[in-house]
Design a protein around this motif. Structure first.
Motif, PDB file in Angstrom:
ATOM      1  N   ASP A   1     103.773 104.947 103.869  1.00 64.01           N
ATOM      2  CA  ASP A   1     104.423 105.823 104.483  1.00 64.01           C
ATOM      3  C   ASP A   1     105.612 105.455 104.916  1.00 64.01           C
ATOM      4  O   ASP A   1     105.872 104.521 105.917  1.00 64.01           O
ATOM      5  N   GLU A   2     106.638 105.844 104.312  1.00 63.07           N
ATOM      6  CA  GLU A   2     108.075 105.568 104.662  1.00 63.07           C
ATOM      7  C   GLU A   2     108.562 106.557 105.578  1.00 63.07           C
ATOM      8  O   GLU A   2     110.067 106.460 105.879  1.00 63.07           O
ATOM      9  N   THR A   3     107.993 107.174 106.223  1.00 64.81           N
ATOM     10  CA  THR A   3     108.586 108.455 107.187  1.00 64.81           C
ATOM     11  C   THR A   3     109.399 107.838 108.142  1.00 64.81           C
ATOM     12  O   THR A   3     110.465 108.294 108.452  1.00 64.81           O
ATOM     13  N   GLU A   4     109.224 106.698 108.971  1.00 62.64           N
ATOM     14  CA  GLU A   4     109.685 106.067 109.874  1.00 62.64           C
ATOM     15  C   GLU A   4     111.037 105.327 109.271  1.00 62.64           C
ATOM     16  O   GLU A   4     112.271 105.568 109.771  1.00 62.64           O
ATOM     17  N   VAL A   5     110.982 104.611 108.202  1.00 60.74           N
ATOM     18  CA  VAL A   5     112.236 103.923 107.703  1.00 60.74           C
ATOM     19  C   VAL A   5     113.341 104.852 106.998  1.00 60.74           C
ATOM     20  O   VAL A   5     114.440 104.516 107.291  1.00 60.74           O
ATOM     21  N   ARG A   6     112.741 105.812 106.517  1.00 60.25           N
ATOM     22  CA  ARG A   6     113.581 106.937 106.016  1.00 60.25           C
ATOM     23  C   ARG A   6     114.228 107.534 106.754  1.00 60.25           C
ATOM     24  O   ARG A   6     115.446 107.997 106.862  1.00 60.25           O
ATOM     25  N   THR A   7     113.626 108.002 108.116  1.00 64.08           N
ATOM     26  CA  THR A   7     114.138 108.658 109.137  1.00 64.08           C
ATOM     27  C   THR A   7     115.149 107.672 109.953  1.00 64.08           C
ATOM     28  O   THR A   7     116.202 108.011 110.125  1.00 64.08           O
ATOM     29  N   ALA A   8     115.067 106.552 109.865  1.00 64.01           N
ATOM     30  CA  ALA A   8     115.696 105.431 110.609  1.00 64.01           C
ATOM     31  C   ALA A   8     117.237 105.447 109.624  1.00 64.01           C
ATOM     32  O   ALA A   8     118.305 105.318 110.263  1.00 64.01           O
ATOM     33  N   ALA A   9     116.994 105.426 108.435  1.00 62.51           N
ATOM     34  CA  ALA A   9     118.235 105.513 107.453  1.00 62.51           C
ATOM     35  C   ALA A   9     118.979 106.571 107.799  1.00 62.51           C
ATOM     36  O   ALA A   9     120.195 106.653 107.797  1.00 62.51           O
TER      37      ALA A   9
END
Length: 233
Positions: A143-151
């Motif tokens: 789940d890359e929700t957090e890192v994609r949101t951070a980007a």
């Protein structure tokens, strides 16, 4: 406020970028190049490419694979580019900004701006969207929700001060797998991501994967992609 994006339809990452940004005869930094496929494609289009990969295992594989004309493979992180100020025509992040540690994202964007030529330099950011059946399937084990949101937040926070102009685009891709086992082996073979095989092979992942079955027996998913193009001050 959501970015207003121009829809480009279905296409590959290189096709999307090269259709909007000239690369032939230009110096390009491919930041977070992975196994270097996009770097090779850029070189085939006439670019002189510095291919930067932070993962030491993958970086060693890139170097050991043998020379590639007009591509220089190096190991290093986005927050410290081995390039002089104003020396580069184009900097590209192909699906790699969200892999930069969140604490280094601001520095990575500042570095991109530093190395780009004033007035003509271009930054291209390609990031996977957080919708579509491919994201829904993969989030069961990655789940890359957090890192994609951070980007995306890092872009919103830094780009207005670093660049004069921005254009936003969207396109879609359709990842295809022959079987569940083939998908598992593909993701487990990535050195730049660490996956728990038990989660990859979980019943939840299997169920989401099965939803992608086609009449032909293979499995196809949709993955929206986001492309931001920034012009240097």
């Amino acid at each position: 406020m959501a970015k207003q994006r121009i829809d480009l339809g279905e296409m590959g990452d290189i096709q999307a970028v090269a259709g909007l940004v000239a690369v032939a005869g230009r110096r390009v930094a491919d930041v977070g190049c992975g196994p270097g496929a996009t770097s090779r494609e850029l070189a085939a289009m006439g670019a002189e490419v510095l291919a930067l990969e932070p993962d030491p295992v993958q970086a060693a594989k890139n170097r050991d694979a043998g020379p590639v004309k007009h591509v220089t493979f190096v190991e290093g992180g986005a927050e410290s580019l081995p390039l002089d100020d104003g020396s580069t025509d184009v900097v590209v992040f192909f699906r790699s900004l969200h892999h930069v540690p969140a604490s280094h994202m601001d520095a990575a964007l500042a570095e991109a701006a530093r190395v780009l030529k004033p007035g003509t330099g271009t930054l291209c950011i390609v990031e996977p969207g957080m919708d579509g059946s491919n994201f829904g399937m993969m989030r069961h084990f990655h789940d890359e929700t957090e890192v994609r949101t951070a980007a995306q937040a890092a872009l919103d926070r830094n780009a207005p001060a670093l660049f004069d102009h921005a254009d936003y685009f969207r396109y879609v891709q359709h990842p295809r797998h022959a079987s569940f086992a083939a998908m598992v082996e593909r993701v487990m073979g990535q050195t730049f991501n660490s996956h728990d095989r038990a989660r990859v092979e979980s019943e939840e992942t299997r169920a989401a994967f099965e939803a992608g079955r086609t009449a032909g027996g293979d499995y196809v998913f949709d993955q929206p992609m986001l492309l931001d193009i920034y012009r240097k001050r």
